[in-house]
Design a protein around this motif. Sequence first.
Motif, PDB file in Angstrom:
ATOM      1  N   GLY A   1       0.809  -1.213   0.000  1.00  0.00           N
ATOM      2  CA  GLY A   1       0.000   0.000   0.000  1.00  0.00           C
ATOM      3  C   GLY A   1       0.842   1.262   0.000  1.00  0.00           C
ATOM      4  N   THR A   2       1.696   1.418   1.005  1.00  0.00           N
ATOM      5  CA  THR A   2       2.518   2.618   1.103  1.00  0.00           C
ATOM      6  C   THR A   2       3.672   2.617   0.112  1.00  0.00           C
ATOM      7  N   ARG A   3       4.132   1.427  -0.295  1.00  0.00           N
ATOM      8  CA  ARG A   3       5.307   1.238  -1.159  1.00  0.00           C
ATOM      9  C   ARG A   3       6.600   1.602  -0.439  1.00  0.00           C
ATOM     10  N   GLY A   4       6.518   1.805   0.873  1.00  0.00           N
ATOM     11  CA  GLY A   4       7.704   1.951   1.697  1.00  0.00           C
ATOM     12  C   GLY A   4       7.909   0.681   2.496  1.00  0.00           C
ATOM     13  N   PRO A   5       8.954   0.627   3.341  1.00  0.00           N
ATOM     14  CA  PRO A   5       9.187  -0.565   4.147  1.00  0.00           C
ATOM     15  C   PRO A   5       8.002  -0.896   5.049  1.00  0.00           C
ATOM     16  N   ALA A   6       7.671  -2.181   5.150  1.00  0.00           N
ATOM     17  CA  ALA A   6       6.710  -2.615   6.160  1.00  0.00           C
ATOM     18  C   ALA A   6       7.383  -2.443   7.522  1.00  0.00           C
ATOM     19  N   TYR A   7       6.632  -1.917   8.500  1.00  0.00           N
ATOM     20  CA  TYR A   7       7.240  -1.630   9.798  1.00  0.00           C
ATOM     21  C   TYR A   7       6.188  -1.675  10.893  1.00  0.00           C
ATOM     22  N   ASP A   8       6.659  -1.840  12.142  1.00  0.00           N
ATOM     23  CA  ASP A   8       5.730  -1.876  13.274  1.00  0.00           C
ATOM     24  C   ASP A   8       5.773  -0.556  14.037  1.00  0.00           C
ATOM     25  N   GLU A   9       5.074  -0.526  15.175  1.00  0.00           N
ATOM     26  CA  GLU A   9       4.942   0.721  15.923  1.00  0.00           C
ATOM     27  C   GLU A   9       6.271   1.237  16.445  1.00  0.00           C
ATOM     28  N   ALA A  10       7.267   0.358  16.575  1.00  0.00           N
ATOM     29  CA  ALA A  10       8.597   0.754  17.038  1.00  0.00           C
ATOM     30  C   ALA A  10       9.525   1.065  15.859  1.00  0.00           C
ATOM     31  N   HIS A  11       8.977   1.180  14.662  1.00  0.00           N
ATOM     32  CA  HIS A  11       9.728   1.512  13.449  1.00  0.00           C
ATOM     33  C   HIS A  11      10.732   0.426  13.062  1.00  0.00           C
ATOM     34  N   ARG A  12      10.466  -0.817  13.471  1.00  0.00           N
ATOM     35  CA  ARG A  12      11.319  -1.942  13.082  1.00  0.00           C
ATOM     36  C   ARG A  12      10.833  -2.529  11.766  1.00  0.00           C
ATOM     37  N   THR A  13      11.764  -2.739  10.839  1.00  0.00           N
ATOM     38  CA  THR A  13      11.449  -3.438   9.603  1.00  0.00           C
ATOM     39  C   THR A  13      11.579  -4.942   9.861  1.00  0.00           C
ATOM     40  N   ASP A  14      11.535  -5.748   8.799  1.00  0.00           N
ATOM     41  CA  ASP A  14      11.702  -7.184   8.987  1.00  0.00           C
ATOM     42  C   ASP A  14      13.169  -7.603   8.857  1.00  0.00           C
ATOM     43  N   ARG A  15      14.074  -6.645   8.801  1.00  0.00           N
ATOM     44  CA  ARG A  15      15.506  -6.939   8.765  1.00  0.00           C
ATOM     45  C   ARG A  15      16.107  -6.542  10.116  1.00  0.00           C
ATOM     46  N   THR A  16      16.665  -7.509  10.824  1.00  0.00           N
ATOM     47  CA  THR A  16      17.146  -7.284  12.180  1.00  0.00           C
ATOM     48  C   THR A  16      18.131  -6.115  12.241  1.00  0.00           C
ATOM     49  N   GLY A  17      17.833  -5.170  13.135  1.00  0.00           N
ATOM     50  CA  GLY A  17      18.698  -4.018  13.341  1.00  0.00           C
ATOM     51  C   GLY A  17      18.446  -2.863  12.413  1.00  0.00           C
ATOM     52  N   VAL A  18      17.492  -3.000  11.480  1.00  0.00           N
ATOM     53  CA  VAL A  18      17.208  -1.933  10.511  1.00  0.00           C
ATOM     54  C   VAL A  18      15.859  -1.302  10.844  1.00  0.00           C
ATOM     55  N   PHE A  19      15.880  -0.019  11.156  1.00  0.00           N
ATOM     56  CA  PHE A  19      14.681   0.758  11.451  1.00  0.00           C
ATOM     57  C   PHE A  19      14.394   1.693  10.276  1.00  0.00           C
ATOM     58  N   ALA A  20      13.181   2.240  10.221  1.00  0.00           N
ATOM     59  CA  ALA A  20      12.824   3.182   9.158  1.00  0.00           C
ATOM     60  C   ALA A  20      11.913   4.260   9.726  1.00  0.00           C
ATOM     61  N   VAL A  21      12.116   5.498   9.276  1.00  0.00           N
ATOM     62  CA  VAL A  21      11.334   6.627   9.777  1.00  0.00           C
ATOM     63  C   VAL A  21      11.040   7.608   8.651  1.00  0.00           C
ATOM     64  N   GLY A  22      10.077   8.496   8.909  1.00  0.00           N
ATOM     65  CA  GLY A  22       9.797   9.612   8.010  1.00  0.00           C
ATOM     66  C   GLY A  22       9.041   9.218   6.770  1.00  0.00           C
ATOM     67  N   ASN A  23       9.168  10.035   5.746  1.00  0.00           N
ATOM     68  CA  ASN A  23       8.362   9.851   4.546  1.00  0.00           C
ATOM     69  C   ASN A  23       8.815   8.713   3.659  1.00  0.00           C
ATOM     70  N   LEU A  24       9.913   8.042   3.992  1.00  0.00           N
ATOM     71  CA  LEU A  24      10.211   6.755   3.384  1.00  0.00           C
ATOM     72  C   LEU A  24       9.085   5.769   3.657  1.00  0.00           C
TER      73      LEU A  24
END
Length: 411
Positions: free
Chosen positions: A266-289
């Motif tokens: 839907g967003t075409r950005g990384p899938a992430y949870d409420e803590a901004h964790r992606t599905d790759r260990t140690g990789v977070f994502a924030v902002g308009n990405l």
Amino acid sequence: MTRHERTVDVLIIGGGPAGLAAGAELAASGAGRVEILEREQTAGGIPRHCHHGGFGGPVLGRGTATGPAYARSCVSTALSAGAALRTGVTVTDWAGPLTVDTTAPTGLERITARAIVLATGARERPRSARLVPGSRPPGVHTTGELQQAVHLYGRRIGGRAVVIGDGPVGRAAADTLRVAGAEVVALVTDRPPAPLAALARGRDRTPVLTRTTVTALTGRERLTGVAVRHHDGRTTTLRCETVVFTGDWIPEHELARRGTVTLDPGTRGPAYDEAHRTDRTGVFAVGNLLHGVESAGHAFAEGRAVAAPVLRHLTTGAWPTGRPAVAVDAPLRWVAPNLVGPDGTLPTGGRFLLRADRRLIAPLLTVRQDGRELYRRRLLRPAEPGSSFPLRAGWLDRVEPDGGTVRITVC
């Protein structure tokens, strides 16, 4: 060429409001060596060339600053907190789970971190990506290209101009064109009339052509016009020397994709949870990405919010797996965040963001998992396409961690 290798504690990729806020908060919280990489020569992101007011910086009054002042404030906040900021540095690829390769005028580097925060932002789709036929004459811009040309390089536009889009970004583009000496002859949108469009028409007397589609650009040596089709089948060509395509944002997800980070459809950005964790260990994502595109203030708030989860990861090394997805049904377009973490963390602002494909009048939202209703609420205000609206997160504690997808519907 020799590639220099080194390590940091937290590497933040992207020096816009989200990345700068994350760097400031993490450095101030004792995360160790926190480094922000920005590929442009000047950090600050999109606000750098948004000369209108309405920005509220970390050390500025609420809503009183121009974009460049806001960007400088974000940079100052990160540096004052102790984050290292390097500009003119491009991350070219991944060289390991938490290792990236970079290139800069000073040479090649390979940087390994204990945690990485992706804050690469979003971009507007250009004309070619919108499949608008025509040659490639000069005079065709996106909003970002226009604002950089006018505000960063002092170019004068002049002549007649057409803006594609009538939302806040489209109106900002129209204002920039007027500053540059152009006559804005129309704002064109395929959406039906809405209160904001009527407001724009009344404020500056620029016609807003609703339910109208751009079918082609005319001209070869120079743009001569924009061919459009109205909802009733009528066609016409708007004579102009400049056209600006606004909106239709897409997350700048190339680096995430190259790192095999799962993208949300839907967003075409990384899938992430409420803590901004992606599905790759140690990789977070924030902002308009994560959701192109929200305000600079929202991106800054997300950057601050990611600090606590990053610090927890640095301490424990824990990373969740098997998180239920959050999905939407039409006419909703996307939801963010779109994974449910196991630790009860609330999303930024205590709410999820939703986006719809069309205007919804007093929509009734229902949240279900495996047929079980978790939440139901009717919104009192309309939901407009192109703008997000909130969904309170009070239902999160009723989600079964081992259950199926959480679905959000509207009627």
